[in-house]
Write an enzyme that holds these catalytic residues in place. Sequence first.
Site, mmCIF file in Angstrom:
data_model
loop_
_atom_site.group_PDB
_atom_site.id
_atom_site.type_symbol
_atom_site.label_atom_id
_atom_site.label_comp_id
_atom_site.label_asym_id
_atom_site.label_seq_id
_atom_site.Cartn_x
_atom_site.Cartn_y
_atom_site.Cartn_z
ATOM 1 C CE1 TYR A 1 43.534 -16.247 24.242
ATOM 2 C CE2 TYR A 1 43.160 -14.923 26.190
ATOM 3 C CZ TYR A 1 42.747 -15.363 24.955
ATOM 4 O OH TYR A 1 41.552 -14.946 24.443
ATOM 5 C CE LYS B 1 40.926 -17.466 27.404
ATOM 6 N NZ LYS B 1 40.052 -16.630 26.592
ATOM 7 C CD GLU C 1 32.992 -18.024 21.302
ATOM 8 O OE1 GLU C 1 33.049 -18.023 22.526
ATOM 9 O OE2 GLU C 1 33.819 -18.602 20.584
ATOM 10 C CG LEU D 1 37.033 -20.275 25.017
ATOM 11 C CD1 LEU D 1 38.288 -21.015 24.565
ATOM 12 C CD2 LEU D 1 37.402 -18.993 25.716
HETATM 13 N N1 PDD Z 1 38.059 -14.060 26.694
HETATM 14 N N2 PDD Z 1 34.573 -16.640 24.104
HETATM 15 C C1 PDD Z 1 35.711 -16.037 23.708
HETATM 16 C C2 PDD Z 1 36.018 -15.973 22.259
HETATM 17 C C3 PDD Z 1 36.582 -15.479 24.665
HETATM 18 O O1 PDD Z 1 37.719 -14.910 24.265
HETATM 19 C C4 PDD Z 1 36.241 -15.544 26.041
HETATM 20 C C5 PDD Z 1 37.119 -14.986 27.113
HETATM 21 C C6 PDD Z 1 35.037 -16.176 26.395
HETATM 22 C C7 PDD Z 1 34.614 -16.334 27.825
HETATM 23 O O2 PDD Z 1 35.362 -17.324 28.464
HETATM 24 P P1 PDD Z 1 35.662 -17.283 30.019
HETATM 25 O O3 PDD Z 1 34.341 -17.251 30.685
HETATM 26 O O4 PDD Z 1 36.409 -18.518 30.279
HETATM 27 O O5 PDD Z 1 36.440 -16.015 30.297
HETATM 28 C C8 PDD Z 1 34.235 -16.726 25.395
HETATM 29 C C9 PDD Z 1 39.055 -13.545 27.597
HETATM 30 C C10 PDD Z 1 38.488 -12.904 28.819
HETATM 31 C C11 PDD Z 1 40.004 -12.645 26.823
HETATM 32 O O6 PDD Z 1 40.319 -13.009 25.686
HETATM 33 O O7 PDD Z 1 40.443 -11.617 27.339
#
Ligand code: PDD
Length: 291
Positions: free
Chosen positions: A33, A148, A181, A206
């Site tokens: 996703y 992801k 993270e 991620l």
């Molecule tokens: N999540 N780390 C994890 C585990 C995440 O699920 C996300 C983002 C990030 C930040 O990545 P980005 O800057 O590309 O949004 C880091 C999304 C927003 C979610 O699962 O809803």
Amino acid sequence: MSHIAYVNGRYLPQKQAFVHIEDRGYQFADGVYEVICIWNGVPADYQGHLVRLNRSLSELKMRAPMSDGALTSVIQEVIRRNRIVKGTVYIQINRGVAPRLHNFPGASVKPSIVVTAKHGAGPPESVAEAGVKLITQPDQRWGRCDIKSVGLLPNVLAKQAAYEAKAFEALLHRPDGTVTEASASNAWLVTPDKVIVTHPLSNAILGGVTRATVIKIARAAGYKVQERAFTLDETKKAKEVFLTGTTTFVMPVVQIDERQVANGAPGTIALDLRQRYRAFLDDLTETAWDA
Ligand code: PDD
């Protein structure tokens, strides 16, 4: 107005939008996703999201259900039909529908795709101005956090623990104390000599699209940024701690478990980066869609 979802070729009111019970996303979390921030009708870091989506698919040997160009048209149509000005778009691609067997289905099985949109982008300004609390949680995820994947159960459990502790997020750590993270955002600290630090890209985190943009913004503003591992111990001595993500933007952290970060006020560097990130969003134009 009811929300409109795109599901495998059709735009449907969300209440009538369903996936098959033998969809592998439903049965095995065999899917990937993306969540994209829409700001004034255009996407933030669109290319970064597309590149990561295609990488997630190829790492899992999954084919894309359509070309990047066709996906862009679908996303634009979902935004238009839902009248999103500031919001998020959610894209999920699963390996497809097939009788339940663990191994991949045959090549004739088409991947399934859903695109939805929500109103509202980023947390309220007041939350960022006050700064947020984190709790620490063991990182119980698998060895490919760089993909992801929709297999988010450890993230869900960590976030629920944060919610129950009235905290904004859960900071995940390995048995050796390394901070990877947070459950749905990337983690950062600022050292006493003002170096900005975040975990390097690896299978342990991620690769956040916001993380990449904030690194660029910070370096352009003259800050020193290091991509290196850091420990929970180091966060306790940090001058500042903050998070980044599509739904978080740049979020100052003022407390971790029962301990205050520095003097307990949002850090000046985090607030500065937050403002610069907001300026980056405000400056987006229609060219944000371009490859
Ligand atoms: N999540 N780390 C994890 C585990 C995440 O699920 C996300 C983002 C990030 C930040 O990545 P980005 O800057 O590309 O949004 C880091 C999304 C927003 C979610 O699962 O809803």
